[in-house]
Design a protein around this motif. Sequence first.
Motif, mmCIF file in Angstrom:
data_model
loop_
_atom_site.group_PDB
_atom_site.id
_atom_site.type_symbol
_atom_site.label_atom_id
_atom_site.label_comp_id
_atom_site.label_asym_id
_atom_site.label_seq_id
_atom_site.Cartn_x
_atom_site.Cartn_y
_atom_site.Cartn_z
ATOM 1 N N GLN A 2 0.863 -1.180 0.000
ATOM 2 C CA GLN A 2 0.000 0.000 0.000
ATOM 3 C C GLN A 2 0.896 1.225 0.000
ATOM 4 O OE1 GLN A 2 -2.328 -1.884 -0.180
ATOM 5 N NE2 GLN A 2 -2.838 -3.086 1.599
ATOM 6 N N SER A 26 -1.216 2.912 -4.648
ATOM 7 C CA SER A 26 -1.164 1.474 -4.861
ATOM 8 C C SER A 26 -1.904 0.845 -3.692
ATOM 9 C CB SER A 26 0.293 1.013 -4.886
ATOM 10 O OG SER A 26 0.385 -0.385 -4.846
ATOM 11 N N TYR A 27 -2.933 0.065 -3.989
ATOM 12 C CA TYR A 27 -3.741 -0.520 -2.907
ATOM 13 C C TYR A 27 -4.492 -1.725 -3.431
ATOM 14 C CZ TYR A 27 -6.930 -0.668 1.104
ATOM 15 O OH TYR A 27 -7.614 -1.039 2.227
ATOM 16 N N SER A 28 -4.418 -2.816 -2.704
ATOM 17 C CA SER A 28 -5.155 -4.019 -3.102
ATOM 18 C C SER A 28 -6.416 -4.080 -2.279
ATOM 19 C CB SER A 28 -4.301 -5.261 -2.871
ATOM 20 O OG SER A 28 -3.854 -5.290 -1.529
ATOM 21 N N GLY A 29 -7.505 -3.710 -2.874
ATOM 22 C CA GLY A 29 -8.759 -3.650 -2.141
ATOM 23 C C GLY A 29 -9.541 -2.435 -2.588
ATOM 24 N N SER A 30 -10.497 -2.042 -1.766
ATOM 25 C CA SER A 30 -11.328 -0.898 -2.093
ATOM 26 C C SER A 30 -10.844 0.315 -1.310
ATOM 27 C CB SER A 30 -12.791 -1.221 -1.752
ATOM 28 O OG SER A 30 -13.634 -0.202 -2.176
ATOM 29 N N LYS A 65 -9.714 4.978 -10.957
ATOM 30 C CA LYS A 65 -9.248 3.647 -10.539
ATOM 31 C C LYS A 65 -8.378 2.998 -11.610
ATOM 32 C CE LYS A 65 -12.810 2.648 -7.153
ATOM 33 N NZ LYS A 65 -13.847 1.704 -6.674
ATOM 34 N N THR A 68 -5.163 4.644 -11.140
ATOM 35 C CA THR A 68 -4.874 4.694 -9.694
ATOM 36 C C THR A 68 -4.362 6.079 -9.305
ATOM 37 O OG1 THR A 68 -2.647 3.725 -9.977
ATOM 38 C CG2 THR A 68 -4.464 2.213 -9.459
#
Lengths: 110, 114
Positions: A2, A26-30, A65, A68
């Motif tokens: 993140q 940078s983020y994995s998820g919502s 999105k 990003t």
Amino acid sequence: AQRVTQPEKLLSVFKGAPVELKCNYSYSGSPELFWYVQYSRQRLQLLLRHISRESIKGFTADLNKGETSFHLKKPFAQEEDSAMYYCALSGDNQGGKLIFGQGTELSVKP
Amino acid sequence: KAGVTQTPRYLIKTRGQQVTLSCSPISGHRSVSWYQQTPGQGLQFLFEYFSETQRNKGNFPGRFSGRQFSNSRSEMNVSTLELGDSALYLCASRLTGTVSYEQYFGPGTRLTVT
């Protein structure tokens, strides 16, 4: 990992010029994205959050999105906009943790 | 509503000492987070407390600790102070049970370690 990236440490513009402060994440998820502002000798304060899609003090920011990104824009800069601006990220698996970018100092010259 | 308050606003300590910082959240906010702000590292998350329990922790050594009381007030403790601990320590509170994770910040405690 993140991460929030603000590529410009300093942005200097003249009064009345358009302003764009860049933010990539940078983020994995919502994610939930924010812009915070810190005026000289004042506390860090919330400027915008992406979920409300509002305009505050003439500033807007749209969450992209695909790229990003969550860039902060204002069509006509004012001297009182001079401050440090921080992009920050949180989300459903972060709880009360905000991940901040390094900040961009905006200087608006008369 | 009154904003987040932090005490003291300024502290000067010497290496090896310990320090306790205090934070009172906005009324009704049960989550309190702490951050360290330095020119080199920027704003870094220390930990979050909710209902007197630590819910999340950043990447700081065990010398940094905290706690939360039943009235949601929080304290942060740093033991065996090092020169590198000189920083602005920010506390933030948030309303839980909503769709947003927005936080509201206090003015900070400026800690100088000599």
